[in-house]
Design a protein around this motif. Structure first.
Motif, short mmCIF file in Angstrom:
data_model
loop_
_atom_site.label_atom_id
_atom_site.label_comp_id
_atom_site.label_asym_id
_atom_site.label_seq_id
_atom_site.Cartn_x
_atom_site.Cartn_y
_atom_site.Cartn_z
N VAL B 57 -11.73 11.48 53.31
CA VAL B 57 -12.59 11.62 52.39
C VAL B 57 -13.70 12.47 52.17
O VAL B 57 -13.89 12.89 51.36
N LEU B 58 -14.07 12.53 53.49
CA LEU B 58 -15.21 13.57 53.75
C LEU B 58 -14.94 14.94 53.40
O LEU B 58 -15.57 15.85 52.62
N ALA B 59 -13.54 15.13 53.93
CA ALA B 59 -13.08 16.60 54.10
C ALA B 59 -12.81 16.98 52.41
O ALA B 59 -13.22 17.97 51.77
N THR B 60 -12.21 15.91 51.58
CA THR B 60 -12.02 15.88 50.12
C THR B 60 -13.23 16.28 49.42
O THR B 60 -13.18 17.11 48.48
N THR B 61 -14.27 15.34 49.77
CA THR B 61 -15.55 15.46 48.96
C THR B 61 -16.09 16.93 49.31
O THR B 61 -16.60 17.75 48.22
N LEU B 62 -16.18 17.33 50.32
CA LEU B 62 -16.84 18.39 50.69
C LEU B 62 -16.13 19.88 50.10
O LEU B 62 -16.64 20.80 49.60
N GLU B 63 -14.75 19.62 49.96
CA GLU B 63 -13.87 20.85 49.27
C GLU B 63 -14.28 20.77 47.84
O GLU B 63 -14.56 21.86 47.38
N ALA B 64 -14.38 19.58 47.18
CA ALA B 64 -14.75 19.63 46.05
C ALA B 64 -15.99 20.03 45.66
O ALA B 64 -16.31 20.92 44.75
N ALA B 65 -17.07 19.96 46.53
CA ALA B 65 -18.48 20.26 46.34
C ALA B 65 -18.58 21.70 46.34
O ALA B 65 -19.26 22.40 45.78
N GLU B 74 -24.96 14.17 40.21
CA GLU B 74 -25.71 12.90 40.46
C GLU B 74 -24.94 11.63 40.78
O GLU B 74 -25.59 10.66 41.10
N ARG B 75 -23.45 11.64 40.46
CA ARG B 75 -22.86 10.58 40.69
C ARG B 75 -21.79 10.77 41.86
O ARG B 75 -20.47 10.42 41.69
N LEU B 76 -22.53 11.38 42.85
CA LEU B 76 -21.48 11.72 44.27
C LEU B 76 -20.92 10.51 44.46
O LEU B 76 -19.67 10.34 45.13
N ALA B 77 -21.84 9.41 44.63
CA ALA B 77 -21.30 8.05 45.17
C ALA B 77 -19.98 7.66 44.57
O ALA B 77 -19.17 7.19 45.20
N SER B 78 -20.06 7.60 43.36
CA SER B 78 -18.92 7.22 42.42
C SER B 78 -17.61 8.20 42.84
O SER B 78 -16.45 7.67 42.84
N PHE B 79 -17.99 9.57 42.85
CA PHE B 79 -16.81 10.36 43.50
C PHE B 79 -16.25 9.97 44.91
O PHE B 79 -15.05 10.01 44.80
N VAL B 80 -17.11 9.84 45.68
CA VAL B 80 -16.66 9.37 46.92
C VAL B 80 -15.91 7.99 46.78
O VAL B 80 -14.81 7.99 47.58
N LEU B 81 -16.35 6.82 46.23
CA LEU B 81 -15.76 5.71 46.03
C LEU B 81 -14.45 6.07 45.59
O LEU B 81 -13.28 5.41 45.89
N GLY B 82 -14.36 6.61 44.20
CA GLY B 82 -13.01 6.96 43.80
C GLY B 82 -11.98 7.64 44.80
O GLY B 82 -10.83 7.37 44.74
N THR B 83 -12.60 8.50 45.59
CA THR B 83 -11.90 9.41 46.47
C THR B 83 -11.31 8.28 47.46
O THR B 83 -9.99 8.13 47.83
#
Lengths: 186, 182
Positions: B57-65, B74-83
């Motif tokens: 999840v962290l790798a996916t989030t960093l890749e997207a960021a 500003e809705r990063l938390a929702s993105f991480v939860l969705g991932t």
């Protein structure tokens, strides 16, 4: 959680899987933005592994259920068992290898009645009284467990465990169980 | 970095050349690794699989960021939860893309997510001993025997609601006994 809008009970209910999927999803939305709730549940995970290690190591005196005793033995905890009828007595000790000593106390228990356990004449290392202990009503038994290292320190003595039923009408004796303790020979 | 909000964190990562916003990426990992770990433990009930999920999840989030693909920073938390939800769902279907992502981002980026806080064993034993009998048995059945509230209720002849109340009270007492920082 005191400065967080979410009360603690639903957070814990979420953790233990006792909410509906919709309720769980709402808690998760909150959790991902809340440091306090994250801290609380992270602490719960530490308790989870800590309790497992502590119980498995036989470090907690407990009144247990039959299922828990069986689980402990499956996990390699060495338990010495004694079974005593109400009004009966037993010669008991703890061997050098015993992690726990389990005393199975048989009696007639009433549904809805609180049961307390009282030690009479026991050395100070043992508790005087334990209130509201778990009872297996179907089998008519209570299992009292003490750590082997605590029992091994006790001098020879005779003590009794008294089980007392507590209901609206007051207390009633369920049974007295006499324990003749001798240290392990040698 | 502690005071930077999620949106600014994502923007810093997106504006930098890939891998150059190290401080922001480390902060993102520090902030979300514990939450992803909790999500994983709650849904997967396994520390090893959860560790894999956390890294993925962290790798996916960093890749997207880095790629500027988080549309509402500003809705990063929702993105991480969705991932998290998507990957757990994927995992249950057997789909894996972990290898490619970890090769890109490296396992060293994430703190060891398996390393939750450890409690002092002697102190915990002492605090457990101070609980009322029923509280202690409910705690032990919950954490050692992995019993649900309904199962405990049947085993101890209690109502499920009463089990929840006792468990909640026991945990608050344990937390107070151990100290919130434990």
């Amino acid at each position: 959680v005191s400065t967080c809008r979410l009360p603690l009970p639903p957070l814990l209910d979420y953790w233990f899987g006792e909410l509906t999927p919709t309720e769980s999803a709402e808690i998760e939305e909150h959790l991902f933005g809340c440091n306090l709730c994250t801290d609380w549940l992270t602490w719960v995970t530490a308790v989870d592994s800590g309790v497992e290690r502590t119980v498995r190591g036989g470090r907690v005196p407990l009144l247990l259920t039959r299922a828990l005793i069986e689980r402990l033995e499956r996990d390699g905890v060495r338990i010495r068992h004694y079974r005593v009828l109400a009004g009966g007595s037993v010669q008991c000790t703890a061997g050098p290898e015993d992690d726990l000593v389990a005393m199975w106390l048989m009696g007639e228990f009433y549904t809805g009645e609180r049961v307390d356990l009282v030690f009479v004449g026991a050395p100070a290392a043992l508790p005087e009284r334990r209130d509201d202990i778990p009872v297996d009503h179907a089998r008519g038994e209570v299992v009292f467990v003490e750590r082997g290292d605590v029992i091994r320190q006790l001098p020879p003595h005779v003590a009794a465990i008294r089980l007392v039923g507590v209901g609206e009408a007051g207390e009633r004796p369920i049974g007295e169980y006499t324990l003749h303790h001798m240290p392990w020979p040698g | 970095m502690d005071e930077v909000d999620d949106g600014k964190l994502v923007q810093q990562i997106a504006r930098a050349a890939p891998g150059e916003a190290k401080e922001a990426e480390t902060e993102l990992v520090r902030r979300f690794a514990p939450r992803i770990r909790l999500y994983g433990l709650r849904h997967l009930r396994d520390e090893t699989t959860t560790q894999d999920l956390t890294q993925e999840v962290l790798a996916t989030t960093l890749e997207a960021a880095r790629a500027g693909r988080i549309r509402e920073p500003e809705r990063l938390a929702s993105f991480v939860l969705g991932t998290c939800r998507m990957l757990v769902w994927d995992q249950r279907r057997g789909a894996r893309r972990q290898g490619r992502l970890l090769a890109t981002f490296g396992e060293g980026l994430a703190p060891d997510p398996a390393a939750g806080p450890a409690l002092d064993a002697a102190r915990l034993a002492d605090c457990l001993a101070q609980l009322a009998e029923r509280e202690r048995v409910v705690v032990v059945l919950t954490f050692y025997a992995d019993r649900s509230g309904d199962e405990i209720a049947r085993e101890l002849a209690m109502s499920p609601g009463h089990v929840r109340v006792v468990r909640h009270r026991a945990l608050v007492r344990l937390r107070n006994c151990l100290g919130a920082s434990a």
